[in-house]
Write a protein that holds these residues in place. Structure first.
Motif, PDB file in Angstrom:
ATOM      1  N   VAL A  85       0.833  -1.205   0.000  1.00  0.00           N
ATOM      2  CA  VAL A  85       0.000   0.000   0.000  1.00  0.00           C
ATOM      3  C   VAL A  85       0.864   1.251   0.000  1.00  0.00           C
ATOM      4  N   GLU A  86       1.922   1.236   0.782  1.00  0.00           N
ATOM      5  CA  GLU A  86       2.804   2.410   0.854  1.00  0.00           C
ATOM      6  C   GLU A  86       3.457   2.686  -0.505  1.00  0.00           C
ATOM      7  N   VAL A  87       3.877   1.587  -1.171  1.00  0.00           N
ATOM      8  CA  VAL A  87       4.486   1.763  -2.501  1.00  0.00           C
ATOM      9  C   VAL A  87       3.455   2.350  -3.464  1.00  0.00           C
ATOM     10  N   ILE A  88       2.232   1.839  -3.420  1.00  0.00           N
ATOM     11  CA  ILE A  88       1.188   2.333  -4.333  1.00  0.00           C
ATOM     12  C   ILE A  88       0.902   3.822  -4.084  1.00  0.00           C
ATOM     13  N   TRP A  89       0.736   4.206  -2.829  1.00  0.00           N
ATOM     14  CA  TRP A  89       0.387   5.620  -2.620  1.00  0.00           C
ATOM     15  C   TRP A  89       1.577   6.557  -2.767  1.00  0.00           C
ATOM     16  N   THR A  90       2.770   6.000  -2.911  1.00  0.00           N
ATOM     17  CA  THR A  90       3.905   6.856  -3.262  1.00  0.00           C
ATOM     18  C   THR A  90       4.041   6.931  -4.793  1.00  0.00           C
ATOM     19  N   ALA A  91       3.805   5.790  -5.440  1.00  0.00           N
ATOM     20  CA  ALA A  91       4.025   5.726  -6.893  1.00  0.00           C
ATOM     21  C   ALA A  91       2.948   6.503  -7.662  1.00  0.00           C
ATOM     22  N   ILE A  92       1.695   6.424  -7.213  1.00  0.00           N
ATOM     23  CA  ILE A  92       0.618   7.098  -7.956  1.00  0.00           C
ATOM     24  C   ILE A  92       0.837   8.621  -8.047  1.00  0.00           C
ATOM     25  N   PRO A  93       1.104   9.325  -6.936  1.00  0.00           N
ATOM     26  CA  PRO A  93       1.385  10.762  -7.061  1.00  0.00           C
ATOM     27  C   PRO A  93       2.575  11.050  -7.962  1.00  0.00           C
ATOM     28  N   LEU A  94       3.594  10.158  -7.882  1.00  0.00           N
ATOM     29  CA  LEU A  94       4.776  10.342  -8.733  1.00  0.00           C
ATOM     30  C   LEU A  94       4.374  10.314 -10.210  1.00  0.00           C
ATOM     31  N   LEU A  95       3.542   9.309 -10.555  1.00  0.00           N
ATOM     32  CA  LEU A  95       3.106   9.191 -11.954  1.00  0.00           C
ATOM     33  C   LEU A  95       2.242  10.391 -12.356  1.00  0.00           C
ATOM     34  N   ILE A  96       1.374  10.833 -11.446  1.00  0.00           N
ATOM     35  CA  ILE A  96       0.530  11.994 -11.752  1.00  0.00           C
ATOM     36  C   ILE A  96       1.400  13.226 -12.009  1.00  0.00           C
ATOM     37  N   LEU A  97       2.406  13.415 -11.152  1.00  0.00           N
ATOM     38  CA  LEU A  97       3.290  14.579 -11.314  1.00  0.00           C
ATOM     39  C   LEU A  97       4.035  14.519 -12.646  1.00  0.00           C
ATOM     40  N   ILE A  98       4.525  13.319 -13.003  1.00  0.00           N
ATOM     41  CA  ILE A  98       5.229  13.190 -14.285  1.00  0.00           C
ATOM     42  C   ILE A  98       4.255  13.465 -15.433  1.00  0.00           C
ATOM     43  N   GLY A  99       3.040  12.940 -15.286  1.00  0.00           N
ATOM     44  CA  GLY A  99       2.014  13.166 -16.310  1.00  0.00           C
ATOM     45  C   GLY A  99       1.710  14.645 -16.507  1.00  0.00           C
ATOM     46  N   MET A 100       1.789  15.423 -15.426  1.00  0.00           N
ATOM     47  CA  MET A 100       1.549  16.863 -15.559  1.00  0.00           C
ATOM     48  C   MET A 100       2.792  17.591 -16.068  1.00  0.00           C
TER      49      MET A 100
END
Lengths: 372, 57
Positions: A85-100
């Motif tokens: 869970v910790e990996v998922i909630w760290t990775a998702i914001p990272l991907l969103i930021l890269i996407g922006m």
């Protein structure tokens, strides 16, 4: 199921806000350049990403608060550490930021590429006005606040473009890449026009670059965006975007006016300065036929000294020099000499060698006649 | 060596298994982690600078 409905209604209400805000001018403008449109859509995409994240996070939070409340017998789960869970909630914001970051970087790259411009304009901030110089075109002017003082300090009703109007706007051609070179003569100013998506600091000792390619003709207003002293609020920016043909016309007109001003056509000349100038022109142009003493070589080259017909008819004298006399050796000087030279030489001829008429022919008078 | 690198990477990411943490702290000597942390910090900065350079070019 009922709770879901509440959230859906809430989300719809949120979705309604930006549309209303846009219509009310609360949102940033879409603007009239490709860059301003890119910036606007970036802004909206990121706004909606934030809305979705906000709804999901706060939705989950409020749902949990409500659904698992103590009065319904819920008890907290006691657990610590869940790596997945910790990996998922760290990775998702990272991907969103890269996407922006990807589209934002692409837009930034476009914004900073001021190369291959069709036109260069130097923009200089001064306390408290803007100066525009069309580089290589010898056209420059200052753009001052156009709002009358009576509207600011007096009781006059404030106009539609109160404090957003100038005496002379920056005129730019549509569809062409215009490079704006920004600097300042005194303190830091900032040249800001929301519709063009340009807000660039003008710093003394530095030249900042920006550029704009306007898609639609129109008048775009902005103002200084860097507190620069007492009249910071009184140095607006007005850009008038016109079709290229109209721009070329305007530029030619401004150039013409600049040259005329440089020659001194726009001012009143005195007899002495016209005589000094006229003597020189006469010596280099007229004296070979009409002789340095004005005696001429009749009958081909009439005498000017004591030529009563010439002295009586001032208008004809001017016409003779400007247009020549057909069928004689007297050529037209309208394109050989400039208005100042023509006025000076006529003034000289009417006052030299004992021709003491006291007549003054002003360069402005000749310029007017030439433009007819 | 590989264990140290993996632990530093986990620290960069911000997530580490409790069992791993206990193991690392049980080693008694932290110097390898400090050195690896500094070196990989420099590598990260260089990497970001390189990506930024590529994006701008």
């Amino acid at each position: 199921m009922r709770t879901m409905l509440v959230w859906a209604t809430g989300a719809l209400a949120l979705a309604g806000i930006p549309q209303a805000a846009l219509a009310n001018g609360w949102n940033m403008p879409v603007g009239v350049t490709d860059v301003s449109r890119d910036i606007y859509s970036l802004h909206m995409v990121i706004f909606w990403i934030c809305v979705v994240i906000g709804v999901l996070v706060f939705g989950a939070m409020f749902y949990s608060l409500f659904r698992y409340r103590r009065s319904q017998g819920a008890s907290a789960a006691q657990f610590h550490e869940h790596t997945t869970v910790e990996v998922i909630w760290t990775a998702i914001p990272l991907l969103i930021l890269i996407g922006m970051a990807l589209p934002a970087t692409a837009t930034l790259r476009t914004m900073y590429d001021a190369s291959q411009a069709d036109l260069d304009v130097m923009v200089t901030g001064q306390q408290w006005r803007w100066r525009y110089e069309y580089l290589g075109e010898e056209v420059a002017f200052t753009s001052n606040l156009g709002t009358p003082r009576e509207q600011i300090a007096g009781g006059d009703e404030k106009g539609e473009n109160y404090l957003l109007e100038v005496d002379e706007p920056l005129v730019l051609p549509v569809g062409q890449k215009v490079r704006l070179l920004m600097t300042s003569d005194d303190v830091v100013h900032s040249w800001w026009v929301p519709d063009l998506a340009v807000k660039q600091d003008a710093i003394p000792g530095f030249v900042n670059e920006n550029w704009v390619r306007i898609n639609e003709p129109g008048i775009y207003r902005g103002q200084c965006a860097e507190l620069c002293g007492r009249d910071h609020g009184f140095m607006p920016v007005v850009v008038e975007a016109v079709e290229p043909e109209q721009f070329d016309q305007w530029l030619a007109q401004r150039k013409e006016a600049a040259t005329q001003a440089a020659m001194g056509i726009d001012r009143e000349w005195g007899l002495d300065e016209l005589m000094t100038r006229g003597e020189k022109v006469y010596g280099s142009i007229c004296a070979s036929c009409h002789q340095p003493d004005g005696s001429g070589s009749p009958p081909t080259f009439p005498a000017l000294a004591g030529n009563q017909a010439m002295l009586d008819e001032r208008a004809r004298h001017i016409d003779t020099v400007v247009n020549g006399v057909s069928g004689t050796a007297m050529p037209a000087f309208r394109s050989t000499l400039n208005p100042v030279e023509i006025a000076a030489v006529i003034t000289w001829e009417r006052n030299a060698w004992g021709n003491e008429t006291g007549d003054i022919v002003q360069p402005s008078e000749i310029a007017e006649q030439l433009s007819e | 060596m590989w264990r140290v690198i993996k632990s530093v990477l986990a620290a960069f990411f911000g997530v580490q298994k409790e069992a791993r943490r206990r193991e690392d702290f049980g080693r008694g000597d932290g110097r390898a982690f400090i050195v690896a942390g500094i070196v990989m910090g420099v590598v990260l900065v260089v990497l970001v600078a390189l990506i930024a350079h590529l994006a701008a070019g």
